[in-house]
Write an enzyme that holds these catalytic residues in place. Structure first.
Site, PDB file in Angstrom:
ATOM      1  N   LYS A   1       6.945  -7.436   2.869  1.00 31.17           N
ATOM      2  CA  LYS A   1       5.500  -7.048   3.247  1.00 31.17           C
ATOM      3  C   LYS A   1       5.931  -6.117   4.021  1.00 31.17           C
ATOM      4  O   LYS A   1       6.350  -5.080   3.970  1.00 31.17           O
ATOM      5  CB  LYS A   1       5.614  -8.913   4.585  1.00 31.17           C
ATOM      6  CG  LYS A   1       6.141  -8.844   6.011  1.00 31.17           C
ATOM      7  CD  LYS A   1       5.657  -9.503   6.501  1.00 31.17           C
ATOM      8  CE  LYS A   1       6.288  -9.721   7.797  1.00 31.17           C
ATOM      9  NZ  LYS A   1       5.632 -10.737   8.535  1.00 31.17           N
TER      10      LYS A   1
ATOM     11  N   GLY B   1      10.298 -21.267   8.108  1.00 27.69           N
ATOM     12  CA  GLY B   1       8.860 -22.823   7.809  1.00 27.69           C
ATOM     13  C   GLY B   1       8.788 -22.627   6.564  1.00 27.69           C
ATOM     14  O   GLY B   1       8.964 -21.399   5.449  1.00 27.69           O
ATOM     15  N   ASP B   2       8.285 -23.626   6.458  1.00 31.65           N
ATOM     16  CA  ASP B   2       8.085 -24.234   4.908  1.00 31.65           C
ATOM     17  C   ASP B   2       7.085 -23.449   3.830  1.00 31.65           C
ATOM     18  O   ASP B   2       7.176 -23.379   2.572  1.00 31.65           O
ATOM     19  CB  ASP B   2       8.005 -25.716   4.570  1.00 31.65           C
ATOM     20  CG  ASP B   2       6.534 -25.847   4.766  1.00 31.65           C
ATOM     21  OD1 ASP B   2       5.281 -25.543   5.158  1.00 31.65           O
ATOM     22  OD2 ASP B   2       5.478 -26.795   5.218  1.00 31.65           O
TER      23      ASP B   2
ATOM     24  N   ASP C   1     -10.217  26.277  -4.768  1.00 31.36           N
ATOM     25  CA  ASP C   1      -8.815  25.412  -3.680  1.00 31.36           C
ATOM     26  C   ASP C   1      -8.360  26.560  -3.308  1.00 31.36           C
ATOM     27  O   ASP C   1      -7.170  27.019  -3.752  1.00 31.36           O
ATOM     28  CB  ASP C   1      -8.073  25.091  -4.926  1.00 31.36           C
ATOM     29  CG  ASP C   1      -7.226  24.147  -3.585  1.00 31.36           C
ATOM     30  OD1 ASP C   1      -6.829  24.419  -2.666  1.00 31.36           O
ATOM     31  OD2 ASP C   1      -5.385  23.694  -3.900  1.00 31.36           O
TER      32      ASP C   1
HETATM   33  C1  SPV Z   1      -3.683  19.857  -3.603  1.00 32.93           C
HETATM   34  O1  SPV Z   1      -3.666  18.198  -3.939  1.00 32.93           O
HETATM   35  O2  SPV Z   1      -3.863  19.746  -2.724  1.00 32.93           O
HETATM   36  C2  SPV Z   1      -2.535  20.555  -3.090  1.00 32.93           C
HETATM   37  C3  SPV Z   1      -1.568  20.209  -4.560  1.00 32.93           C
HETATM   38  O3  SPV Z   1      -1.425  20.708  -3.114  1.00 32.93           O
HETATM   39  S1  SPV Z   1      -1.494  20.985  -5.776  1.00 32.93           S
HETATM   40  O4  SPV Z   1      -2.942  20.907  -6.247  1.00 32.93           O
HETATM   41  O5  SPV Z   1      -0.457  20.865  -6.881  1.00 32.93           O
HETATM   42  O6  SPV Z   1      -1.423  22.271  -4.917  1.00 32.93           O
HETATM   43 MG    MG Z   2      -3.959  22.005  -1.409  1.00 31.98          MG
END
Ligand code: SPV
Ligand code: MG
Length: 433
Positions: A47, A93-94, A206
Site C-alpha cells: 500500500k 484482521g480477517d 522551451d
Molecule cells: C522537460 O520535460 O521539460 C524536460 C525533459 O526537461 S526534456 O524535455 O527531455 O528536456
Molecule cells: Mg525541461
C-alpha cells in the site's frame, strides 16, 4: 493469558485507531504480544507510504500497554520473521482473506503449521482504517509531509514513478488514478513540473521564455488541489546569485525536489536533434550551484537533483562519469542522466560504471525517446526515480486538435460528441461540496 506463549501481530500503524486496539487486546488474551512493525520498505510493497516514518510509528506502538515487544518487519513476505520468532499465535484482521493479500495469508498458514502455530483472525473493524482517516486529513491539508515524501519514497520503493503535470487538472489525474494490474495496485507517486509542457501549454518555446515566477504560479495551482510530491524542472537554475530566491519560493510552495541541468547560454530543449550551439557548464561551476542550493535550502528533505547533459551534447560516458563524481561530492542527492537515444544502452552503461564509485547516489531516468524500457529494467540498473516527462500533454493535444477539426469539417458539434465526455461528466469532474 499464558505468558509463555508468543503472539505475533504485524502492524503498520500510521494513525492509531480503535481497529488496532481491538486487534491488540484480542492478541493479549493469548500470551506475550510481539508487534512486527512494518518498515517503510515493507509497506510500499502492498500500500502507499505512511505519513509517519518508522521511528515515529515505533514510538507510538511501543508505549501501548498491551504490547510487550516491537520488532521491525522489513519484508512484506512473512517467511523470514516467522521462522525466526516461531510464534504460537499469529493475529491478523480477517480483511486480508478478501483482497490481494490472499496469497500471503495462505503462505503464513503453511509456515505456522511447521510448529503448530495458530492463525487468529479477529473481524476487521469496518469504517475505520489508517487509509480512510489519512485521506480525510490529506484532503484538508497536505503540504506538511509532501516535501519529505519523495525522499522517503525513493529510500523505500524499488522505483518511484512520476508523471508530467502541466496544470491543476492533470495534477488531479495523477493524484487520483489507481489501477489494479495482475493483483498489484498501481499509481503514480508524484508529479513532474516540466519546463517543456508548462511552456507549451502557455504557447511558449522551451527556452526559459516562461519566467520562474510564472512557472511557480503553475506549480502553486497544482499544489492547491493535490497532495503528492512535485519535482520542479528548473532548467539550469539561472544565475547562481539568484538561486537562493528560487529555492526559497520552491520550498515555500512545497516542492520536493529541484532538478537542475548542467547547461549554459540560451536554453534549447534536450530532445532537439540539432544541439548545435548548446553548451555545457564547466563542472566546477555547476558544482558551485549545487552547493549553493545545499547551503541555502531550509530542509534537508528538499532534494537537489543534478542533471547531466553529456550524452545530449555528444560528449560521452567519460565526461558524464567525471561530472557525476563532482556533482555528487558537491552535495547532489541524485543524478539525472539524460539521453535522447532510442534505447537505454548509454544510460545503463553510465549506471554500471557509476555504481562502482564510492560517491554513487541514486539515479533518475527520463525515458522519452527510449520509451520501450520497462521499469523493471530501470530498477535492475540502479534507477530509483523514473520521470514520464511529457506524455499527458502529448495525449491531450491531438485529442483537442481532432475535435476542433471535426467541428469545422461538419459545420456542427454532433460528430465530435462521440469522442468527448458528456457535459454531465465535465460538470461533475471537479467535486464541489
Ligand atoms: C522537460 O520535460 O521539460 C524536460 C525533459 O526537461 S526534456 O524535455 O527531455 O528536456
Ligand atoms: Mg525541461
Amino acid at each position: 493469558m499464558n505468558k509463555k506463549k508468543i503472539v505475533y501481530v504485524p502492524l503498520a500503524v500510521d494513525i492509531l485507531h480503535k481497529g488496532h486496539i481491538n486487534i491488540i487486546k484480542i492478541a493479549k488474551n493469548y500470551g506475550r504480544v510481539i508487534v512486527g512493525l512494518l518498515t517503510d520498505k515493507a509497506i510500499v510493497k502492498y500500500k502507499e507510504l505512511t505519513i509517519l516514518n518508522f521511528e515515529e510509528r515505533k514510538n507510538l506502538v511501543k508505549n501501548l500497554k498491551y504490547i510487550d515487544q516491537v520488532v521491525a518487519q522489513d519484508n512484506y513476505d512473512y517467511e523470514e520473521i516467522l521462522n525466526r520468532i516461531k510464534p504460537n499465535y499469529f493475529v491478523h484482521g480477517d480483511d486480508w482473506k478478501f483482497d490481494n493479500r490472499k496469497i500471503v495469508r495462505k503462505k503464513v498458514i503453511k509456515i505456522l503449521k511447521k510448529w503448530n502455530g495458530r492463525l487468529i483472525e479477529p473481524k476487521y473493524t469496518k469504517d475505520v482504517s489508517s487509509s480512510i482517516i489519512k485521506n480525510k486529513i490529506l484532503e484538508l491539508s497536505s503540504t506538511s509531509n509532501r516535501v519529505s515524501r519523495l525522499k522517503r519514497l525513493m529510500d523505500s520503493k524499488d522505483i518511484t514513478r512520476i508523471l508530467e503535470s502541466h496544470n491543476s487538472l492533470t495534477g488531479l489525474i495523477i493524484e487520483n488514478i489507481k489501477i489494479n494490474n495482475n493483483k498489484k495496485n498501481l499509481e503514480f507517486d508524484g508529479m513532474w513540473s516540466s519546463s517543456l509542457t508548462d511552456s507549451a501549454t502557455k504557447g511558449l518555446p522551451d527556452n526559459s521564455s516562461l519566467s520562474f515566477s510564472a512557472r511557480i504560479s503553475s506549480l502553486n495551482d497544482m499544489m492547491d488541489v493535490t497532495t503528492k510530491p512535485i519535482v520542479f524542472d528548473a532548467d539550469n537554475g539561472g544565475q547562481i546569485e539568484h538561486l537562493p530566491f528560487l529555492i526559497r519560493s520552491l520550498e515555500r510552495s512545497g516542492a520536493s525536489a529541484i532538478i537542475m541541468e548542467d547547461k549554459v547560454g540560451l536554453k534549447k530543449n534536450s530532445l532537439f536533434k540539432n544541439q548545435a550551439g548548446t553548451k555545457q557548464d564547466k563542472p566546477h561551476l555547476f558544482a558551485k550551484k549545487i552547493k549553493k542550493i545545499c547551503d541555502t535550502r531550509q530542509s534537508q528533505d528538499f532534494m537537489v537533483i543534478a542533471r547531466i547533459e553529456s550524452f545530449i551534447v555528444g560528449k560521452g560516458l567519460k565526461d558524464a562519469l567525471h561530472r557525476a563524481e563532482i556533482y555528487s561530492k558537491a552535495g547532489a542527492d541524485a543524478i539525472l542522466i539524460h539521453s535522447k537515444e532510442k534505447t537505454p544502452a548509454e544510460i545503463f552503461s553510465f549506471a554500471k560504471e557509476f555504481k562502482k564509485s564510492k560517491n554513487f547516489i541514486p539515479l533518475v531516468s527520463v525515458p522519452s525517446t527510449y520509451s520501450k524500457v520497462y521499469e523493471k529494467d530501470l530498477i535492475k540498473n540502479g534507477f530509483k526515480l523514473v520521470i514520464y516527462a511529457n506524455q499527458l500533454l502529448r495525449s491531450a493535444y491531438p485529442a483537442m486538435l481532432n475535435t476542433a477539426r471535426t467541428i469545422l469539417k461538419n459545420g456542427r458539434a454532433f460528430e465530435a460528441d462521440k469522442k468527448i465526455i458528456p457535459i454531465k461528466e465535465i460538470i461533475n469532474l471537479i467535486k464541489n461540496d
